[in-house]
Design a protein around this motif. Structure first.
Motif, mmCIF file in Angstrom:
data_model
loop_
_atom_site.group_PDB
_atom_site.id
_atom_site.type_symbol
_atom_site.label_atom_id
_atom_site.label_comp_id
_atom_site.label_asym_id
_atom_site.label_seq_id
_atom_site.Cartn_x
_atom_site.Cartn_y
_atom_site.Cartn_z
ATOM 1 N N ARG A 248 0.843 -1.115 -0.203
ATOM 2 C CA ARG A 248 0.000 0.030 -0.059
ATOM 3 C C ARG A 248 0.841 1.122 -0.007
ATOM 4 O O ARG A 248 1.695 1.392 0.755
ATOM 5 C CB ARG A 248 -0.849 -0.062 1.173
ATOM 6 N N LEU A 249 0.672 2.161 -1.070
ATOM 7 C CA LEU A 249 1.340 3.442 -0.922
ATOM 8 C C LEU A 249 0.397 4.534 -1.036
ATOM 9 O O LEU A 249 -0.507 4.654 -2.246
ATOM 10 C CB LEU A 249 2.297 3.366 -2.242
ATOM 11 N N SER A 250 0.134 5.612 -0.188
ATOM 12 C CA SER A 250 -0.840 6.535 -0.204
ATOM 13 C C SER A 250 0.040 7.593 -1.213
ATOM 14 O O SER A 250 1.117 7.674 -1.357
ATOM 15 C CB SER A 250 -0.935 7.354 1.110
ATOM 16 N N SER A 251 -1.088 8.457 -1.868
ATOM 17 C CA SER A 251 -0.482 9.302 -3.015
ATOM 18 C C SER A 251 0.055 10.229 -2.395
ATOM 19 O O SER A 251 0.845 11.147 -3.220
ATOM 20 C CB SER A 251 -1.771 9.927 -3.749
ATOM 21 N N GLN A 252 0.101 10.634 -0.886
ATOM 22 C CA GLN A 252 1.087 11.395 -0.323
ATOM 23 C C GLN A 252 2.261 10.890 0.285
ATOM 24 O O GLN A 252 2.708 11.922 0.840
ATOM 25 C CB GLN A 252 0.200 12.348 0.540
ATOM 26 N N ALA A 253 2.387 9.635 0.420
ATOM 27 C CA ALA A 253 3.302 9.137 1.413
ATOM 28 C C ALA A 253 4.596 9.060 0.824
ATOM 29 O O ALA A 253 4.584 9.190 -0.493
ATOM 30 C CB ALA A 253 2.812 7.754 1.779
#
Length: 383
Positions: A248-253
């Motif tokens: 999982r990768l947040s678009s802001q991470a």
């Protein structure tokens, strides 16, 4: 609008033993799952839709009121109202020239406006709904070895574009990388950041190839588990058929996280060995059957009405001879926003695997061809 076709309701009960999930210590919400299926048909008016490639590359508008997909003959963007179940427009796109990315569309992303992102074999960019390219995104990151700047597909062949972050998420392949990686490419700065994906190695390790020498040269056949990458619930999710876990990768991470999902009624990873390259057809067929009969985890879909992820899994039992139909076992899994297991069950009575599917208003829409017309099997799950 054409009259809707309705399949009689299926009240099918599926149980998975009443055990509690170890990851959340909650009751299995799918223990007493029932579902019904209706079939609806889209009114194309006086137009004829070319469905030879099924839906192919498709996406929903941000408000989920419209479905957008490409038909290839001629290359046209089709917009469908999902509320009215009718075709709103068919716009032909150029296959050559400055407004073209080639004759075949590999990926389509609907933007927050009528603009769309389109990727082909030769390039990619943002287009208006009328087919005009307004931003050419065939870029190569700075610092990349010059010998790879012509390998567009090796960099972008397995990629998605995010309108929100205005970045690419891609898993390059071939000699560009040695290990499984995710690249986050910023077109504005022409820079990229790479993240290791070691768990995805199992997908490649359990893919097999059959090679056969003929009078015309060497022919190859390939078979293996699927890999998935998509944006759901404003997060980039990367997973594979060989394992329950997900990256999982947040678009802001600025970092990526692997979530080791633990089910209690099914294996969480494969435990088989195969011969990766074989010239013996019998051996290849045996390994292909072994791969197909594993529980292949499928991609995640976010159901915003229930605020949970839904995911299918399948086992495929190949026919004895070429041309014989396959049979399936289908599983359904539910997770909360943090991927804690909420429910898991085997579904009885479903003869086909959902295809080109998505959630809208809490119901799952799966593409079906109804006498050469665009239709959807609409699943209503009760749990």
């Amino acid at each position: 609008m054409k009259k809707l076709l309705t399949i009689p309701l299926l009240a099918l009960l599926a149980s998975c033993g009443g055990k509690e999930s170890e990851s959340t210590e909650q009751k299995n919400i799918l223990e007493n799952l029932t579902y019904s299926v209706d079939t609806v048909v889209v009114d194309a008016g006086d137009d004829f839709l070319s469905l030879g490639f099924r839906l192919g590359a498709f996406d929903l508008s941000p408000d989920k009121k419209e479905l957008l997909f490409f038909q290839n003959k001629p290359l046209s963007l089709v917009t469908v109202s999902l509320d009215e179940l009718k075709v709103l427009s068919i716009t032909e796109f150029e296959t050559e020239g400055p407004n073209s990315v080639g004759s075949f569309i590999g990926n389509l992303e609907a933007g927050p406006s009528p603009d769309v992102f389109i990727k082909g074999f030769n390039g990619q960019g943002i287009f208006t709904a009328k087919g005009e390219m307004i931003e050419n995104l065939k870029i190569f990151p700075e610092g990349l070895d010059q010998k790879y700047t012509n390998d567009f597909m090796k960099i972008y062949g397995n990629s998605i574009y995010d309108f929100q972050s205005e970045k690419f998420y891609t898993q390059p392949y071939g000699e560009i990388i040695k290990d499984n990686e995710l690249w986050v490419i910023d077109p504005a700065s022409k820079t990229y950041t790479s993240y290791p994906l070691p768990k995805m190695k199992s997908v490649g390790d359990l893919a097999i190839t059959f090679t056969q020498k003929t009078a015309d040269g060497t022919m190859s056949s390939y078979y293996g588990p699927s890999a998935y990458m998509e944006i759901q619930n404003d997060q980039v999710l990367i997973s594979g058929g060989t394992m329950s876990g997900v990256y999982r990768l947040s678009s802001q991470a600025d970092s990526i996280e692997f979530i080791d999902i633990k089910h209690i009624t099914v294996p969480n990873e494969w435990n088989i060995t195969v011969q990766k390259v074989s010239s013996d057809e019998a051996s290849f067929k045996e390994d292909r059957r072994k791969i197909a009969e594993q529980l292949n985890f499928m991609d995640f879909k976010w159901d915003d009405t229930r605020e949970m992820y839904i995911r299918f899994g399948k086992k495929t039992f190949l026919g004895e001879n070429r041309g014989d139909p396959s049979s399936y076992e289908l599983y359904l899994f539910a997770y909360d926003k943090d991927f804690n297991v909420l429910g898991e069950t085997k579904i009885a009575g479903l003869e086909t695997i959902p295809s080109s599917y998505f959630f809208k208003d809490g119901k799952l829409y799966s593409y079906v061809n109804v006498e050469d017309e665009l239709g959807f099997a609409v699943f209503t799950f009760e749990f």
